[in-house]
Design a protein around this motif. Structure first.
Motif, PDB file in Angstrom:
ATOM      1  N   SER A 250       0.798  -1.229   0.000  1.00 26.91           N
ATOM      2  CA  SER A 250       0.000   0.000   0.000  1.00 26.91           C
ATOM      3  C   SER A 250       0.831   1.280   0.000  1.00 26.91           C
ATOM      4  N   ALA A 251       2.014   1.247   0.588  1.00 26.84           N
ATOM      5  CA  ALA A 251       2.830   2.458   0.663  1.00 26.84           C
ATOM      6  C   ALA A 251       4.080   2.362  -0.214  1.00 26.84           C
ATOM      7  N   ALA A 252       4.090   1.436  -1.155  1.00 33.83           N
ATOM      8  CA  ALA A 252       5.262   1.243  -2.013  1.00 33.83           C
ATOM      9  C   ALA A 252       5.540   2.484  -2.847  1.00 33.83           C
ATOM     10  N   ASP A 253       6.804   2.851  -2.939  1.00 32.55           N
ATOM     11  CA  ASP A 253       7.206   3.944  -3.815  1.00 32.55           C
ATOM     12  C   ASP A 253       7.463   3.444  -5.229  1.00 32.55           C
ATOM     13  N   ALA A 254       7.872   2.161  -5.361  1.00 41.40           N
ATOM     14  CA  ALA A 254       8.157   1.602  -6.680  1.00 41.40           C
ATOM     15  C   ALA A 254       7.834   0.114  -6.700  1.00 41.40           C
ATOM     16  N   LEU A 255       7.219  -0.318  -7.796  1.00 39.02           N
ATOM     17  CA  LEU A 255       6.978  -1.729  -8.072  1.00 39.02           C
ATOM     18  C   LEU A 255       7.805  -2.078  -9.301  1.00 39.02           C
ATOM     19  N   VAL A 256       8.637  -3.113  -9.195  1.00 41.12           N
ATOM     20  CA  VAL A 256       9.641  -3.395 -10.220  1.00 41.12           C
ATOM     21  C   VAL A 256       9.508  -4.831 -10.724  1.00 41.12           C
ATOM     22  N   LEU A 257       9.500  -4.972 -12.058  1.00 43.98           N
ATOM     23  CA  LEU A 257       9.373  -6.268 -12.700  1.00 43.98           C
ATOM     24  C   LEU A 257      10.628  -6.602 -13.489  1.00 43.98           C
ATOM     25  N   PRO A 258      11.400  -7.612 -13.050  1.00 40.09           N
ATOM     26  CA  PRO A 258      12.488  -8.078 -13.900  1.00 40.09           C
ATOM     27  C   PRO A 258      11.906  -8.880 -15.057  1.00 40.09           C
ATOM     28  N   GLY A 259      12.649  -8.975 -16.140  1.00 40.63           N
ATOM     29  CA  GLY A 259      12.157  -9.686 -17.313  1.00 40.63           C
ATOM     30  C   GLY A 259      12.534 -11.151 -17.307  1.00 40.63           C
ATOM     31  N   GLY A 260      12.861 -11.648 -18.486  1.00 35.82           N
ATOM     32  CA  GLY A 260      13.172 -13.058 -18.652  1.00 35.82           C
ATOM     33  C   GLY A 260      11.949 -13.827 -19.102  1.00 35.82           C
ATOM     34  N   MET A 261      12.229 -14.995 -19.642  1.00 36.99           N
ATOM     35  CA  MET A 261      11.158 -15.883 -20.085  1.00 36.99           C
ATOM     36  C   MET A 261      11.385 -17.268 -19.502  1.00 36.99           C
ATOM     37  N   PRO A 262      10.368 -17.878 -18.960  1.00 37.58           N
ATOM     38  CA  PRO A 262       8.961 -17.487 -19.020  1.00 37.58           C
ATOM     39  C   PRO A 262       8.531 -16.553 -17.888  1.00 37.58           C
ATOM     40  N   GLY A 263       9.493 -15.984 -17.159  1.00 32.05           N
ATOM     41  CA  GLY A 263       9.173 -15.131 -16.018  1.00 32.05           C
ATOM     42  C   GLY A 263       8.212 -14.004 -16.316  1.00 32.05           C
ATOM     43  N   SER A 264       8.432 -13.306 -17.434  1.00 35.62           N
ATOM     44  CA  SER A 264       7.555 -12.182 -17.775  1.00 35.62           C
ATOM     45  C   SER A 264       6.129 -12.657 -18.046  1.00 35.62           C
ATOM     46  N   ASN A 265       5.997 -13.778 -18.732  1.00 31.72           N
ATOM     47  CA  ASN A 265       4.657 -14.322 -18.957  1.00 31.72           C
ATOM     48  C   ASN A 265       4.009 -14.751 -17.649  1.00 31.72           C
ATOM     49  N   ASN A 266       4.806 -15.288 -16.723  1.00 28.79           N
ATOM     50  CA  ASN A 266       4.264 -15.693 -15.426  1.00 28.79           C
ATOM     51  C   ASN A 266       3.822 -14.477 -14.608  1.00 28.79           C
ATOM     52  N   LEU A 267       4.577 -13.391 -14.672  1.00 27.92           N
ATOM     53  CA  LEU A 267       4.137 -12.152 -14.023  1.00 27.92           C
ATOM     54  C   LEU A 267       2.825 -11.685 -14.641  1.00 27.92           C
ATOM     55  N   ASN A 268       2.749 -11.754 -15.953  1.00 29.34           N
ATOM     56  CA  ASN A 268       1.576 -11.290 -16.674  1.00 29.34           C
ATOM     57  C   ASN A 268       0.335 -12.122 -16.363  1.00 29.34           C
ATOM     58  N   ALA A 269       0.532 -13.350 -15.980  1.00 27.11           N
ATOM     59  CA  ALA A 269      -0.596 -14.236 -15.673  1.00 27.11           C
ATOM     60  C   ALA A 269      -1.086 -14.089 -14.228  1.00 27.11           C
ATOM     61  N   PHE A 270      -0.379 -13.308 -13.406  1.00 29.75           N
ATOM     62  CA  PHE A 270      -0.698 -13.195 -11.979  1.00 29.75           C
ATOM     63  C   PHE A 270      -1.569 -11.962 -11.729  1.00 29.75           C
ATOM     64  N   LYS A 271      -2.871 -12.185 -11.712  1.00 30.23           N
ATOM     65  CA  LYS A 271      -3.854 -11.095 -11.643  1.00 30.23           C
ATOM     66  C   LYS A 271      -3.675 -10.167 -10.440  1.00 30.23           C
ATOM     67  N   PRO A 272      -3.407 -10.682  -9.226  1.00 32.44           N
ATOM     68  CA  PRO A 272      -3.255  -9.748  -8.092  1.00 32.44           C
ATOM     69  C   PRO A 272      -2.153  -8.712  -8.302  1.00 32.44           C
ATOM     70  N   LEU A 273      -1.048  -9.119  -8.904  1.00 33.83           N
ATOM     71  CA  LEU A 273       0.040  -8.171  -9.181  1.00 33.83           C
ATOM     72  C   LEU A 273      -0.397  -7.145 -10.216  1.00 33.83           C
ATOM     73  N   LYS A 274      -1.093  -7.594 -11.244  1.00 31.15           N
ATOM     74  CA  LYS A 274      -1.556  -6.672 -12.278  1.00 31.15           C
ATOM     75  C   LYS A 274      -2.513  -5.633 -11.692  1.00 31.15           C
ATOM     76  N   GLU A 275      -3.372  -6.044 -10.803  1.00 31.42           N
ATOM     77  CA  GLU A 275      -4.278  -5.091 -10.138  1.00 31.42           C
ATOM     78  C   GLU A 275      -3.483  -4.081  -9.318  1.00 31.42           C
ATOM     79  N   GLN A 276      -2.435  -4.548  -8.661  1.00 32.97           N
ATOM     80  CA  GLN A 276      -1.595  -3.655  -7.854  1.00 32.97           C
ATOM     81  C   GLN A 276      -0.837  -2.668  -8.741  1.00 32.97           C
ATOM     82  N   LEU A 277      -0.370  -3.117  -9.893  1.00 34.05           N
ATOM     83  CA  LEU A 277       0.329  -2.229 -10.826  1.00 34.05           C
ATOM     84  C   LEU A 277      -0.590  -1.111 -11.310  1.00 34.05           C
ATOM     85  N   VAL A 278      -1.835  -1.452 -11.612  1.00 31.52           N
ATOM     86  CA  VAL A 278      -2.800  -0.435 -12.043  1.00 31.52           C
ATOM     87  C   VAL A 278      -3.035   0.573 -10.916  1.00 31.52           C
ATOM     88  N   ALA A 279      -3.199   0.085  -9.691  1.00 30.66           N
ATOM     89  CA  ALA A 279      -3.414   0.980  -8.546  1.00 30.66           C
ATOM     90  C   ALA A 279      -2.203   1.887  -8.333  1.00 30.66           C
TER      91      ALA A 279
END
Length: 182
Positions: free
Chosen positions: A62-91
């Protein structure tokens, strides 16, 4: 103290994750490594295991100053498939706080519409996933509170851009000098 959360999914790019974490911590940023896998040990794309500080479900973002996503495959696709993180990124984006991704991971931000009208970079061949972005081949793009990086060989550029955004140019220059990059 400024805070950053770096998210690990199975198949993350080890250089991007560890390099970014190291640079952020050298910059005096409280950096928490978060596993989205349900396991504290996360295996990277090249078989290196990294122990996260905590699991996603235990993280208070809730008080994060930065949310950071490292890349890589299949890591990036796995991040993309994780809905709670995507909701947090939008917020986080809606609060005008830093969202950052490197290599293939900007595809997550592109899919969420967070790159529309912004300059962004990514690993070559992922440009089509940067929906609405003004795509560049720069090492790093900082457009407002959105920071993107091109790939593993440019992890220091990416980490230093985050340090500069969170702590200022002088601190970033000090960290760069300590890393013999200046």
């Amino acid at each position: 103290m400024k805070t950053a959360f770096v998210f690990l999914a199975t198949g993350f790019e080890e250089t991007e994750a560890v390099g970014t974490i190291d640079v952020l911590r050298r910059g005096g940023i409280e950096t928490t490594v978060v596993s989205i896998t349900g396991e504290i040990m996360v295996e990277g794309a090249h078989g290196l295991g990294v122990v996260a500080d905590l699991l996603y479900e235990d993280a208070d973002l809730s008080a994060a100053d930065a949310l950071v996503l490292p890349g890589g495959m299949p890591g990036s696709n796995n991040l993309n498939a994780f809905k709670p993180l995507k909701e947090q990124l939008v917020a986080q984006d809606q609060k005008g706080k830093i969202v950052a991704a490197i290599c293939a991971a900007p595809l997550v931000l592109g899919g969420l519409g967070l790159l529309k009208g912004r300059r962004a970079t990514c690993y070559p061949s992922f440009e089509s996933a940067l929906t609405g972005a003004v795509v560049s081949d720069a090492a790093v793009e900082v457009d407002g509170h959105v920071i993107t990086g091109r790939g593993p060989g440019l992890v220091f550029n990416f980490g230093l851009a985050l340090v500069e955004a969170l702590r200022g140019k002088a601190v970033a220059e000090e960290v760069a000098a300590g890393l013999l990059l200046a």
